[in-house]
Design an enzyme around this catalytic site. Structure first.
Site, short mmCIF file in Angstrom:
data_model
loop_
_atom_site.label_atom_id
_atom_site.label_comp_id
_atom_site.label_asym_id
_atom_site.label_seq_id
_atom_site.Cartn_x
_atom_site.Cartn_y
_atom_site.Cartn_z
N LYS A 19 55.26 45.86 41.82
CA LYS A 19 55.59 45.05 40.64
C LYS A 19 56.12 45.92 39.50
O LYS A 19 57.13 45.60 38.87
CB LYS A 19 54.34 44.30 40.20
CG LYS A 19 54.30 43.89 38.74
CD LYS A 19 53.05 43.09 38.42
CE LYS A 19 51.85 43.92 37.97
NZ LYS A 19 51.94 44.49 36.61
N GLU A 30 46.33 50.66 30.79
CA GLU A 30 45.15 51.07 31.56
C GLU A 30 45.59 51.82 32.81
O GLU A 30 46.51 51.42 33.48
CB GLU A 30 44.33 49.82 31.93
CG GLU A 30 43.05 50.13 32.66
CD GLU A 30 42.25 51.21 31.96
OE1 GLU A 30 41.89 51.05 30.77
OE2 GLU A 30 41.98 52.25 32.59
N CYS A 32 50.08 46.40 41.72
CA CYS A 32 50.88 46.98 40.65
C CYS A 32 52.06 47.88 41.03
O CYS A 32 53.10 47.79 40.38
CB CYS A 32 49.97 47.73 39.69
SG CYS A 32 48.92 46.59 38.77
P1 NAD Z 1 43.99 39.54 37.15
O1 NAD Z 1 44.88 38.52 37.70
O2 NAD Z 1 42.84 40.05 37.95
O3 NAD Z 1 43.38 39.03 35.75
C1 NAD Z 1 44.13 38.38 34.78
C2 NAD Z 1 43.28 37.26 34.17
O4 NAD Z 1 43.94 36.75 33.01
C3 NAD Z 1 43.07 36.07 35.10
O5 NAD Z 1 41.68 35.87 35.30
C4 NAD Z 1 43.72 34.89 34.35
O6 NAD Z 1 43.03 33.67 34.52
C5 NAD Z 1 43.64 35.36 32.91
N1 NAD Z 1 44.58 34.71 31.99
C6 NAD Z 1 45.89 34.39 32.18
N2 NAD Z 1 46.42 33.86 31.07
C7 NAD Z 1 45.43 33.83 30.14
C8 NAD Z 1 45.37 33.39 28.77
N3 NAD Z 1 46.45 32.91 28.16
N4 NAD Z 1 44.18 33.49 28.13
C9 NAD Z 1 43.09 33.99 28.74
N5 NAD Z 1 43.10 34.44 30.03
C10 NAD Z 1 44.26 34.36 30.71
O7 NAD Z 1 44.92 40.78 36.74
P2 NAD Z 1 44.51 42.32 36.61
O8 NAD Z 1 44.56 42.97 37.94
O9 NAD Z 1 43.30 42.44 35.78
O10 NAD Z 1 45.76 42.89 35.79
C11 NAD Z 1 45.95 42.55 34.44
C12 NAD Z 1 47.03 43.47 33.88
O11 NAD Z 1 46.60 44.83 33.94
C13 NAD Z 1 48.35 43.43 34.62
O12 NAD Z 1 49.39 43.55 33.67
C14 NAD Z 1 48.32 44.65 35.49
O13 NAD Z 1 49.59 45.15 35.76
C15 NAD Z 1 47.54 45.62 34.64
N6 NAD Z 1 46.81 46.67 35.39
C16 NAD Z 1 46.12 46.36 36.53
C17 NAD Z 1 45.38 47.35 37.19
C18 NAD Z 1 44.59 47.06 38.44
O14 NAD Z 1 44.09 47.97 39.05
N7 NAD Z 1 44.45 45.82 38.87
C19 NAD Z 1 45.32 48.64 36.66
C20 NAD Z 1 46.02 48.92 35.48
C21 NAD Z 1 46.76 47.92 34.86
C1 UGA Z 2 47.21 52.38 40.90
C2 UGA Z 2 47.17 53.66 40.09
O1 UGA Z 2 46.55 54.69 40.88
C3 UGA Z 2 46.39 53.47 38.79
O2 UGA Z 2 46.45 54.65 38.01
C4 UGA Z 2 47.01 52.30 38.01
O3 UGA Z 2 46.27 52.04 36.85
C5 UGA Z 2 47.02 51.07 38.88
O4 UGA Z 2 47.75 51.34 40.10
C6 UGA Z 2 47.68 49.90 38.24
O5 UGA Z 2 48.48 50.06 37.34
O6 UGA Z 2 47.39 48.82 38.73
P1 UGA Z 2 45.54 51.09 42.53
O7 UGA Z 2 46.76 50.36 42.95
O8 UGA Z 2 44.34 50.31 42.15
O9 UGA Z 2 45.87 52.05 41.27
O10 UGA Z 2 45.07 52.09 43.70
P2 UGA Z 2 45.69 53.48 44.25
O11 UGA Z 2 44.57 54.38 44.54
O12 UGA Z 2 46.76 54.00 43.39
O13 UGA Z 2 46.32 53.05 45.65
C7 UGA Z 2 47.49 52.26 45.72
C8 UGA Z 2 47.98 52.18 47.16
O14 UGA Z 2 48.50 53.43 47.59
C9 UGA Z 2 46.86 51.83 48.15
O15 UGA Z 2 47.36 50.94 49.13
C10 UGA Z 2 46.52 53.17 48.76
O16 UGA Z 2 45.95 53.07 50.03
C11 UGA Z 2 47.89 53.82 48.80
N1 UGA Z 2 47.84 55.31 48.86
C12 UGA Z 2 47.25 55.99 47.84
C13 UGA Z 2 48.41 55.98 49.93
O17 UGA Z 2 48.96 55.36 50.86
N2 UGA Z 2 48.36 57.35 49.94
C14 UGA Z 2 47.79 58.06 48.94
O18 UGA Z 2 47.79 59.32 49.02
C15 UGA Z 2 47.22 57.37 47.86
#
Ligand code: NAD
Ligand code: UGA
Length: 474
Positions: free
Chosen positions: A279, A161, A276
């Site tokens: 990490k 995603e 993210c």
């Molecule tokens: P999150 O912590 O918000 O959600 C994860 C959920 O999974 C939690 O609610 C947890 O209780 C649940 N969970 C854990 N183990 C489980 C199981 N065995 N069965 C059912 N539910 C279970 O995390 P998130 O921010 O949604 O991120 C999820 C993944 O997506 C991560 O790998 C992250 O790197 C990736 N990702 C996050 C973002 C973002 O913007 N947050 C964007 C792109 C990708």
């Molecule tokens: C980021 C990526 O943009 C997504 O494409 C990806 O899916 C996601 O991580 C993920 O894998 O979790 P996110 O972390 O939600 O998304 O938000 P961003 O807009 O990327 O911002 C990340 C951090 O960088 C924030 O603290 C933001 O303020 C900072 N940032 C962003 C800057 O300092 N300067 C910039 O020009 C842009």
């Protein structure tokens, strides 16, 4: 095909699982989508009027399809067994102990999800990696699934995603691309096609990219590494700008006008945060090390090093501008979330900055439009895992935090009687505050440190603020 309704189940009702599944349900009325989670509290919140995450536009999407073809449930086993396609969107944090601690991804939640699927499934399933995982994870997952399969066929796909928080709904409605990786076997390609059919309900087919499994898994880590690298590049330049009198906003604009570089994602800041970027890069570094590529690992590690440097540089600038001490001085912090339009504080630079100021004995007063006092107190008392040896931050007891930190629901309240203001999140409302009023109610000299380059520097100077601006010199 048959008239049978496609059923989707998603494990993990978090920042990714919730919005992603809500949009699939909205765009595909013929598909039933059930999101399950081991946290019953989270599921109840998704079923209430107060959704567990703040995301512009999300309430509206959920309202339109919840109860129609979108459901949130704690009955993990039932919905796994009924589904054709199972998304796994559980958290994959950095390991804090054991082999690879501090870098490797912790796949405990993923593995337990896979074991549940293997235990419960009674028919063939497509299992989709939605979480961000190390390259080659599908191989491990396949072993877990097939080991218990009792003759059931599992096809594993990678569908990372790319949404960003704060703009998740728009990103999901209009993605730059959707990435699908699968096995190059006929069964693998059939599964890829089935998932492609889901996205094709609203995503133009030329935006749906198909690759092999490993390319899809690695592309996600690569994309985040490239994005974070741009920020560390411009932040590194901001340090040189301050030393030379160049203006980093002007430099970023001039550089970004080159169409090969592009203007977006070049805002200098107090550092990137979020759950993210750090990490995923640490994960990438670890994978490089494991594959005997120390030079590549070192290259990407610098992106995080510069980010840590930027945060400590900000704290140092605040303290040194204010006559080398902030002890006992009130400092207002505007913004605590890691970016605007989200209440998420995971890895927010505000944690490190506040801890740095607290270490120098400042009294800080925090205002963020979306973050609760509870969350802030917890974040500041938390003993953050030290991935390397960045800024040395002493863990504080919750009572010590309570003594030195107040949280308000108003920017004017937070800044009243303060010696300095630090802007740490780029909330739109901070651009239009009455800075004259803020100045009038502050101690003099009144300092402002804009960690996001959002205020009009000239206007503030005219009011009388001293701009120990950490990021810009004008
Ligand atoms: P999150 O912590 O918000 O959600 C994860 C959920 O999974 C939690 O609610 C947890 O209780 C649940 N969970 C854990 N183990 C489980 C199981 N065995 N069965 C059912 N539910 C279970 O995390 P998130 O921010 O949604 O991120 C999820 C993944 O997506 C991560 O790998 C992250 O790197 C990736 N990702 C996050 C973002 C973002 O913007 N947050 C964007 C792109 C990708
Ligand atoms: C980021 C990526 O943009 C997504 O494409 C990806 O899916 C996601 O991580 C993920 O894998 O979790 P996110 O972390 O939600 O998304 O938000 P961003 O807009 O990327 O911002 C990340 C951090 O960088 C924030 O603290 C933001 O303020 C900072 N940032 C962003 C800057 O300092 N300067 C910039 O020009 C842009």
């Amino acid at each position: 095909g048959s008239a049978k309704m496609v059923r989707i189940c998603c494990l993990g009702a978090g920042y990714v699982g919730g919005p992603t599944m809500a949009v699939i349900a909205l765009k595909c009325p013929s598909i039933e989508v059930v999101v399950v989670d081991i946290s019953t509290a989270r599921i109840s919140a998704w079923n209430s009027d107060q959704l567990p995450i703040y995301e512009p536009g999300l309430d509206d999407v959920v309202k339109q399809c919840r109860g129609r073809n979108l459901f949130f449930s704690s009955d993990v086993e039932k919905h796994i067994s009924e589904a054709d396609i199972i998304f796994v969107s559980v958290n994959t944090p950095t390991k804090t102990r054991g082999l690879g601690a501090g870098k490797a991804a912790d796949l405990t939640y993923w593995e337990s999800a896979a074991r549940t699927i293997a235990d419960v499934a009674k028919s063939d399933k497509i299992v989709v990696e939605k979480s961000t995982v190390p390259v080659k994870t599908a191989e491990a997952i396949e072993k877990i699934l097939k080991h218990n399969s009792k003759g059931i066929k599992f096809e594993i796909l990678s569908n990372p995603e790319f949404l960003a928080e704060g703009t998740a709904i728009n990103d999901l409605f209009n993605p730059d691309r959707v990435l699908l990786g699968g096995r190059e076997t006929p069964e693998g390609q059939k599964a890829v096609q089935a998932l492609k059919d889901v996205y094709a309900h609203w995503v133009p087919v030329d935006r749906i990219i198909t690759t092999n499994l490993w390319s899809a898994e690695l592309s996600k880590l690569a994309a985040n590494a490239f994005l974070a690298q741009r920020i560390s590049s411009v932040n590194a330049m901001s340090a040189l700008c301050e030393a030379t009198g160049a203006d980093v906003t002007e430099v970023a604009y001039a550089v970004g006008r080159d169409s090969r570089i592009g203007p977006r994602f070049l805002n200098a800041s107090v550092g990137f945060g979020g759950s993210c970027f750090q990490k995923d890069i640490l994960n990438l570094v670890y994978i490089c090390e494991c594959n005997g590529l120390p030079e590549v690992a070192h290259y990407w590690k610098q992106v995080i090093k510069v980010n840590d440097y930027q945060k400590s540089r900000f704290v140092n600038r605040v303290v040194s501008s204010m006559f080398n001490t902030v002890s006992g001085k009130k400092i207002a912090v505007l913004g605590f979330a890691f970016k605007k339009d989200t209440g998420d504080t995971r890895e927010t630079p505000a944690i490190d900055v506040c801890k740095g100021l607290l270490g120098d004995k400042a009294a800080i007063s925090i205002y963020d439009p979306q973050v609760t006092e509870d969350q802030i107190q917890r974040d500041l008392a938390m003993n953050k895992f030290d991935w390397d040896h960045p800024i040395h931050l002493q863990p504080m007891s919750p009572t010590a935090v309570k003594k030195q930190v107040t949280v308000t629901w108003d920017a004017y309240e937070a800044t009243k009687g303060a010696h300095g203001v630090c802007i740490l999140t780029e909330w739109d409302e901070f651009k239009v505050l009455d800075y004259q009023r803020i100045y009038d109610n502050m101690e003099k000299p009144a300092f402002v440190f804009d960690g996001r380059n959002i205020v009009d520097a000239e206007k503030l100077r005219k009011i009388g603020f001293i701009q120990g601006l950490a990021m810009v010199v004008r």
